[in-house]
Design an enzyme around this catalytic site. Structure first.
Site, PDB file in Angstrom:
ATOM      1  N   LYS A  75       0.850  -1.102   0.208  1.00 22.83           N
ATOM      2  CA  LYS A  75       0.079   0.116  -0.077  1.00 22.83           C
ATOM      3  C   LYS A  75       0.823   1.234   0.060  1.00 22.83           C
ATOM      4  CE  LYS A  75      -3.758   1.964   2.688  1.00 22.83           C
ATOM      5  NZ  LYS A  75      -4.887   1.854   3.839  1.00 22.83           N
ATOM      6  N   SER A 150      -9.892   1.671   3.376  1.00 23.04           N
ATOM      7  CA  SER A 150      -8.818   2.668   1.991  1.00 23.04           C
ATOM      8  C   SER A 150      -7.954   1.664   1.421  1.00 23.04           C
ATOM      9  CB  SER A 150      -8.211   3.607   2.964  1.00 23.04           C
ATOM     10  OG  SER A 150      -7.175   3.052   3.957  1.00 23.04           O
ATOM     11  N   SER A 174      -9.598  -0.782   7.297  1.00 20.38           N
ATOM     12  CA  SER A 174      -9.340  -0.382   5.805  1.00 20.38           C
ATOM     13  C   SER A 174      -8.583  -1.659   5.447  1.00 20.38           C
ATOM     14  CB  SER A 174      -8.297   0.661   5.943  1.00 20.38           C
ATOM     15  OG  SER A 174      -9.194   1.864   6.251  1.00 20.38           O
TER      16      SER A 174
END
EC number: 6.3.5.7
Length: 488
Positions: A75, A150, A174
């Site tokens: 990420k 997210s 997330s």
């Protein structure tokens, strides 16, 4: 794409090379990226060099670890030396960190092949990956729908077989919510189990890095590689890390009956009936595997959402104050003085959702409102944790849906922030209490969209969660399904 253990065996037996495996992953990324947009940055040359190093070790007769030569996605809010780390924000569009985060350092040392950085909601603020400043990631199961957020880019990459496993971060769900939306396994570890050094902060008392995998075993292997004490992180736990793979058994029956509690407050109003039905059937499977099921009450569970949306924005307001155009990142070219430069840089550099949370957080921390909002939220946070503590005197693991719904249409909730926030209703209390939790696929709705079941454990109870999740996975077919992705 094969599992970590299958690929490891192929490498050790010299049936395939790390370069071949990496090339296959990069080819799939290039094929699907125009459709999915999982990645913000693809580091092909570096990945192939990492793969060549693994092949050289094998050729020399050296032993390699399980992650050596395994394609991994990261990420884009974890610092990677020499590679842009944008956090999905215009304000960090050209930021190249001069250092490596602890988790990516551990991956590199393990011989993993890092394919690139995945898309996310800006500064990890969002539940759909639509808040990225650069692109919107599509759900591999239906490209008109969101992958969750997210960590939507990481979840989509694993679901689409662009990477074997991936790292995400979880502040209020997330990792688990996108894992549910994308039909993969996602774990949020105990707060402090994985170092946050090099993770760009959103809400420091809630953020935690964790793994995505297509199977529970892959997630367990990845967590083993990144967990552990780090003196660079003041919140890091100095505890012994077990080998999580040792707890992966096909059934729960050989041991004395494990007690699993169903959180009654997570069922009923607000929960999609299809999700409720799938999770209820999954609980029946757990019972058939040898678990003792009982209904548990966590009366303050639903207060997690308003509590979180005071505490997290307050911490974000403080953490994001550093982005002022002075030290690094974007700076507006159109300012006549310092104050104007501050204001215009932040106005132009941050997106709408980030601005919204900064303003909420600044308001709740301001004189006259701190006691009424922030302090009260911290007291409710303590009550939520106490509910969990009481529940765990009766059971070892708690179960509930991961998300109230399956993946929603892109654009469906962007104009209604409150509706978007409700996506994290089931996951937020876990972060407030610092507990570990895992989402595993447990079915599909009538549109063919995945449904996730969330298992919640005691502090440092990852081993038990992996045990229960793996036994359920082995008894069900959901992890064997693959999305049919149209390539553009």
């Amino acid at each position: 794409m094969a599992s970590i253990c299958e690929l490891h065996q192929q490498l050790v037996n010299k049936e395939r090379s790390a370069v071949e495996i990496t090339t296959e992953a990069l080819d799939r990324i290039n094929k699907l990226e125009p459709t999915l947009k999982s990645f913000l940055c693809i580091t092909a040359d570096r990945a192939l060099e990492q793969a060549r190093q693994v092949d050289a070790k094998i050729a020399a007769g050296d032993e390699i670890g399980l992650l050596a030569g395994i394609p991994i996605a990261v990420k884009d809010n974890m610092c990677t030396e020499g590679i842009t780390t944008t956090c999905g924000s215009k304000i960090l569009a050209n930021f190249v960190p001069p250092y490596e985060s602890t988790v990516t350092t551990k991956l590199i040392e393990a011989g993993a092949v890092i394919l690139g950085k995945t898309n996310l909601d800006e500064f990890a603020m969002g539940s759909s990956t639509e808040n990225s400043a650069f692109q919107i990631t599509a759900n591999p199961w239906d490209i008109t729908r969101v992958p969750g957020g997210s960590s939507g880019g990481s979840a989509a990459a694993v679901a689409a077989n662009q990477a074997v496993v991936a790292l995400g971060s979880d502040t209020g769900g997330s990792i688990r919510q996108p894992a549910s939306f994308c039909g993969v396994v996602g774990m949020k570890p105990t707060y402090g189990l994985v170092s946050r050094y090099g993770l760009v902060a959103y809400a420091s008392s809630l953020d935690q890095i964790g793994p995505f995998g297509r199977t529970v075993e892959d997630a367990a292997i990845l967590l083993n590689a990144i967990a552990g004490y780090d003196p660079k992180d003041s919140t890091s736990l100095n505890v012994e890390i077990p080998n999580y793979s040792d707890f992966l058994k096909p059934s729960l029956k050989p041991r004395s009956k494990i007690k699993i509690g169903v959180i009654k407050e997570t069922f009923g109003e607000g929960l999609d009936p299809v999700v409720e039905q799938a999770v209820t059937k999954a609980i029946d499977v757990l019972q058939s595997l040898g678990a003792e099921i009982q209904v548990i009450s966590c009366p303050r569970f639903r207060y997690g959402l308003p509590t979180y949306y005071i505490i997290a924005p307050s911490e974000a307001s403080a953490n994001l104050a550093r982005y002022d155009g002075v030290k690094y990142g974007f700076r507006t070219p159109d300012a006549d003085n310092l104050i104007e430069m501050y204001a215009k840089t932040r106005a132009e550099g941050f997106g709408a959702e980030v601005k919204r949370r900064i303003m909420v957080g600044t308001y709740t921390l301001s004189a006259g409102y701190y006691d009424a909002y922030y302090l009260k939220a911290q007291k409710v946070r303590t009550l939520i944790k106490q509910d969990f503590d009481r529940a765990f005197t009766q059971v070892e693991v708690l179960v509930c849906p991961t998300s109230p719904t399956t993946a929603f249409k892109a654009g469906e909730k962007t104009s209604d922030p409150l509706s978007m926030y409700l996506s994290d209703l089931m996951t937020i209390p876990v972060n407030l209490a610092g507990l570990p939790a895992i989402s595993v696929p447990c079915g599909f709705d009538s549109q063919g969209l995945p449904i996730g079941m969330q298992l919640i454990g005691k502090v440092l109870g990852e081993s038990r969660l992996f045990e229960v999740a793996h036994a359920y996975e082995q008894a069900t077919p959901w992890h064997k399904h693959n999305p049919n992705i149209p390539s553009s």
